[in-house]
Design a protein around this motif. Structure first.
Motif, PDB file in Angstrom:
ATOM      1  N   ASP A 198       0.634  -0.786  -0.155  1.00 15.79           N
ATOM      2  CA  ASP A 198       0.171  -0.030  -0.062  1.00 15.79           C
ATOM      3  C   ASP A 198       0.962   1.123   0.316  1.00 15.79           C
ATOM      4  O   ASP A 198       1.867   1.444   0.961  1.00 15.79           O
ATOM      5  CB  ASP A 198      -0.853  -0.267   1.271  1.00 15.79           C
ATOM      6  CG  ASP A 198      -1.684   1.008   0.939  1.00 15.79           C
ATOM      7  OD1 ASP A 198      -3.871   0.707   1.263  1.00 15.79           O
ATOM      8  OD2 ASP A 198      -1.816   2.306   1.137  1.00 15.79           O
ATOM      9  N   GLN A 199       0.568   1.989  -1.121  1.00 13.03           N
ATOM     10  CA  GLN A 199       1.990   2.982  -1.139  1.00 13.03           C
ATOM     11  C   GLN A 199       1.109   4.504   0.028  1.00 13.03           C
ATOM     12  O   GLN A 199       2.388   5.169   0.273  1.00 13.03           O
ATOM     13  CB  GLN A 199       1.423   4.249  -2.542  1.00 13.03           C
ATOM     14  CG  GLN A 199       1.511   3.516  -3.157  1.00 13.03           C
ATOM     15  CD  GLN A 199       2.171   3.980  -4.490  1.00 13.03           C
ATOM     16  OE1 GLN A 199       1.110   3.987  -5.623  1.00 13.03           O
ATOM     17  NE2 GLN A 199       2.732   5.111  -5.064  1.00 13.03           N
ATOM     18  N   ILE A 200      -0.074   3.908   0.129  1.00 12.61           N
ATOM     19  CA  ILE A 200       0.431   4.998   2.561  1.00 12.61           C
ATOM     20  C   ILE A 200       0.541   4.119   3.695  1.00 12.61           C
ATOM     21  O   ILE A 200       1.437   4.389   4.686  1.00 12.61           O
ATOM     22  CB  ILE A 200      -0.716   5.658   2.254  1.00 12.61           C
ATOM     23  CG1 ILE A 200      -1.367   6.385   1.092  1.00 12.61           C
ATOM     24  CG2 ILE A 200      -1.138   6.116   3.619  1.00 12.61           C
ATOM     25  CD1 ILE A 200      -2.923   6.605   1.146  1.00 12.61           C
ATOM     26  N   ARG A 201       0.372   2.385   3.271  1.00 14.03           N
ATOM     27  CA  ARG A 201       0.449   2.350   5.087  1.00 14.03           C
ATOM     28  C   ARG A 201       1.344   1.153   4.501  1.00 14.03           C
ATOM     29  O   ARG A 201       1.465   0.194   5.411  1.00 14.03           O
ATOM     30  CB  ARG A 201      -0.863   1.587   4.886  1.00 14.03           C
ATOM     31  CG  ARG A 201      -1.791   2.160   5.607  1.00 14.03           C
ATOM     32  CD  ARG A 201      -2.825   1.614   5.449  1.00 14.03           C
ATOM     33  NE  ARG A 201      -3.948   3.236   5.103  1.00 14.03           N
ATOM     34  CZ  ARG A 201      -5.011   3.571   6.363  1.00 14.03           C
ATOM     35  NH1 ARG A 201      -4.471   2.877   7.463  1.00 14.03           N
ATOM     36  NH2 ARG A 201      -5.526   5.060   6.251  1.00 14.03           N
ATOM     37  N   GLY A 202       2.206   0.773   3.346  1.00 14.67           N
ATOM     38  CA  GLY A 202       2.904   0.057   3.684  1.00 14.67           C
ATOM     39  C   GLY A 202       2.716  -2.086   3.451  1.00 14.67           C
ATOM     40  O   GLY A 202       1.297  -1.404   2.935  1.00 14.67           O
ATOM     41  N   GLU A 203       3.455  -2.491   3.435  1.00  9.35           N
ATOM     42  CA  GLU A 203       2.430  -4.135   3.225  1.00  9.35           C
ATOM     43  C   GLU A 203       1.264  -4.514   4.249  1.00  9.35           C
ATOM     44  O   GLU A 203       1.796  -3.888   5.171  1.00  9.35           O
ATOM     45  CB  GLU A 203       3.448  -4.914   3.608  1.00  9.35           C
ATOM     46  CG  GLU A 203       3.270  -6.282   2.802  1.00  9.35           C
ATOM     47  CD  GLU A 203       4.405  -7.854   3.429  1.00  9.35           C
ATOM     48  OE1 GLU A 203       5.398  -7.462   3.732  1.00  9.35           O
ATOM     49  OE2 GLU A 203       4.206  -8.742   2.277  1.00  9.35           O
ATOM     50  N   ILE A 204       0.366  -3.901   3.055  1.00  9.13           N
ATOM     51  CA  ILE A 204      -1.004  -5.259   4.482  1.00  9.13           C
ATOM     52  C   ILE A 204      -1.170  -6.375   4.129  1.00  9.13           C
ATOM     53  O   ILE A 204      -0.636  -7.067   2.496  1.00  9.13           O
ATOM     54  CB  ILE A 204      -2.058  -4.412   3.481  1.00  9.13           C
ATOM     55  CG1 ILE A 204      -1.555  -2.722   4.135  1.00  9.13           C
ATOM     56  CG2 ILE A 204      -2.900  -4.981   4.754  1.00  9.13           C
ATOM     57  CD1 ILE A 204      -3.154  -1.779   4.352  1.00  9.13           C
ATOM     58  N   LYS A 205      -1.466  -7.018   5.199  1.00  8.60           N
ATOM     59  CA  LYS A 205      -1.465  -9.000   5.496  1.00  8.60           C
ATOM     60  C   LYS A 205      -3.442  -9.043   5.616  1.00  8.60           C
ATOM     61  O   LYS A 205      -3.132  -8.764   6.480  1.00  8.60           O
ATOM     62  CB  LYS A 205      -0.602  -9.384   5.912  1.00  8.60           C
ATOM     63  CG  LYS A 205       0.449  -9.427   5.026  1.00  8.60           C
ATOM     64  CD  LYS A 205       1.286 -10.480   6.360  1.00  8.60           C
ATOM     65  CE  LYS A 205       2.962  -9.884   5.392  1.00  8.60           C
ATOM     66  NZ  LYS A 205       4.059 -10.469   6.950  1.00  8.60           N
TER      67      LYS A 205
END
Ligand code: GLU
Length: 479
Positions: A159-166
């Motif tokens: 995610d470009q705002i939140r970093g890696e989302i799993k």
């Protein structure tokens, strides 16, 4: 490859500030990366969607200065294409018909509630045989189409705002419903997650920027993208707008539609400027007063915060007042003139109107403030208690008499603010009268109270509208 972003509003209500801010972030990023900003109207909820809301959203976007690059697409016109893809998923075995009735779903939920479990479909019809399907259909049962979600799968994206989302497949609520109920072998109306994927792919969207309330949808949509062999876009999830208590901003917080902000007297440039800073913290910005073009130059999705953004009326008001202060006077007069027209007030001349607008703009927060603040220049204000108390002082009436006599004797034809100052100085010297008393008395005569805008500038305007003498005279006849 061309970069393409989109806003995909559902026209089920007036243009909401949350949607407007999502539009703004998409627009800013599209400018920043020299991409395109597109609109897709997601009007497939036939009961709640209204064309007047579509109109309201598009007008609101235009008002805010967020121009889109191609003709907006209407999702409802693409239903047959969505169905075609559902059929493809059925045929490939990625989706299946589910005949679970409403009552059965209710029972399942109740059981889950008792056990304290979140709602989740048990995928009971995932492996029906052709015979079982025929039997359900001949019983007259309706069916939805469900997309298989592997419980064991892990979905992740950068995610470009939140970093890696799993996200875990088991946490997505069971197999996903793609279409509404239909009879026989029909496919019912396609639902959001399917339609969004098909349309974003059709529109060649490269960046999906939307609210954090869509994070779990993104996990589901990624699985659909993969099943249809579509290229994945970049995903970014923006923070919610919160009220002062830290809860999602809602209708209960009084104003949430862009129309309402407009009617309250906010300028589009100011509202857009404010919204940009609602969740976005640039690494380097010299000022918080920036035009959209200036913002787009320094804008980056990675500078958007993960935490919710608190809505602040104070800050919005401050930004609006800055825009009013710095507005071209001709533009400001044009806006204010409309209010005067509505009130039936007629300025004596255009120059007078411009002078009045310049006089008032430093103390205006909202455009509408111009009504109250310019009222005493058009209508004779009543003498308020503090004004009356001041006039009861012998010196006050005396000072008004001196000013009146001066005006009559000198036959002052053109009184500007310099001349006004001179008059006060002269009278004060000649009669040994405190300037403060002269000025306060005059203020009461003009405004009925002891506060108001710059007195000398106001006098110039009252003189031009030929109401200074009569205002002074009326105080002299009051006991
Ligand atoms: N119609 C959806 C909404 O208004 C769009 C979500 C999306 O951007 O995919 O929330």
């Amino acid at each position: 490859m061309e970069k393409r972003l989109r806003l995909a509003p559902s026209p089920t209500g007036l243009f909401h500030i949350g949607t407007a801010r999502t539009a703004l972030f998409n627009w800013l990023y599209a400018q920043k990366i020299s991409g395109k900003f597109l609109i897709r109207i997601e009007d497939t909820d036939f009961l709640r969607s209204k064309s007047e809301y579509t109109k309201n959203i598009l007008e609101g976007l235009k008002w805010l200065g967020l121009k889109w690059d191609e003709e907006p697409i209407k999702q409802s016109e693409r239903t047959s294409i969505h169905k075609k893809y559902i059929k493809e998923l059925l045929e490939s075995g990625a989706a299946y018909r589910c005949f679970t009735t409403e009552d059965e779903i209710y029972e399942l939920r109740e059981e889950q509630k008792k056990k304290g479990l979140p709602p989740k479909h048990d995928n009971r019809h995932r492996n029906l045989s052709t015979k079982e399907i025929e039997a359900f259909i001949s019983q007259g049962r309706t069916s939805v189409i469900r997309f298989k979600i592997d419980e064991k799968i892990q979905i992740s994206w950068a995610d470009q705002i939140r970093g890696e989302i799993k996200w875990q497949g088991k946490d997505l609520g069971g197999d996903l419903v793609l279409s509404r109920r239909a009879t026989g072998y029909e496919i019912g109306d396609p639902l959001y997650n399917l339609a969004v994927v098909v349309d974003d792919n059709y529109m060649n969207i490269t960046h999906v920027v939307r609210g954090e309330d869509h994070i779990s949808n993104t996990a589901k949509q990624i699985l659909i993208y993969e099943a249809l062999d579509f290229k994945l876009p970049n995903f970014s999830h923006t923070p919610l707008i919160l009220n002062s208590e830290g809860k999602k901003l809602s209708k209960r917080d009084c104003v949430t539609s862009i129309d309402e902000f407009r009617n309250m007297g906010y300028l589009p440039e100011a509202l857009a400027n404010y919204m940009a800073f609602l969740g976005w913290s640039p690494k380097s910005a010299e000022s918080e007063i920036l035009s959209l073009d200036e913002i787009s130059e320094i804008f980056d999705l990675s500078d958007i915060n993960k935490a919710g953004a608190k809505f602040s009326w104070e800050k919005l008001n401050w930004i609006n007042s800055q825009y009013i202060k710095n507005m071209e006077s001709i533009k400001l007069v044009k806006i204010i003139w409309r209010y005067w027209d509505d009130m039936g007030w007629e300025p004596p001349s255009q120059e007078w109107a411009i002078k009045l607008a310049i006089l008032l703009r430093d103390s205006m927060t909202l455009l509408k403030d111009a009504i109250d603040q310019s009222k005493p220049f058009f209508l004779l204000p009543p003498i308020q208690k503090e004004g009356q108390d001041f006039l009861n002082n012998k010196d006050s009436k005396e000072s008004l008499k001196l000013i009146l006599n001066y005006l009559i004797e000198q036959k002052t034809v053109k009184l500007d603010k310099e001349k006004a100052k001179e008059i006060i100085n002269e009278i004060s010297k000649m009669h040994n009268f405190k300037k403060g008393i002269l000025m306060k008395s005059l203020r009461v005569a003009f405004f009925g109270c002891l506060s108001g805008p710059d007195l000398m500038q106001s006098w110039e305007l009252f003189s031009e509208s030929k109401s200074d003498i009569s205002r002074i005279q009326r105080c002299l006849v009051i006991d």
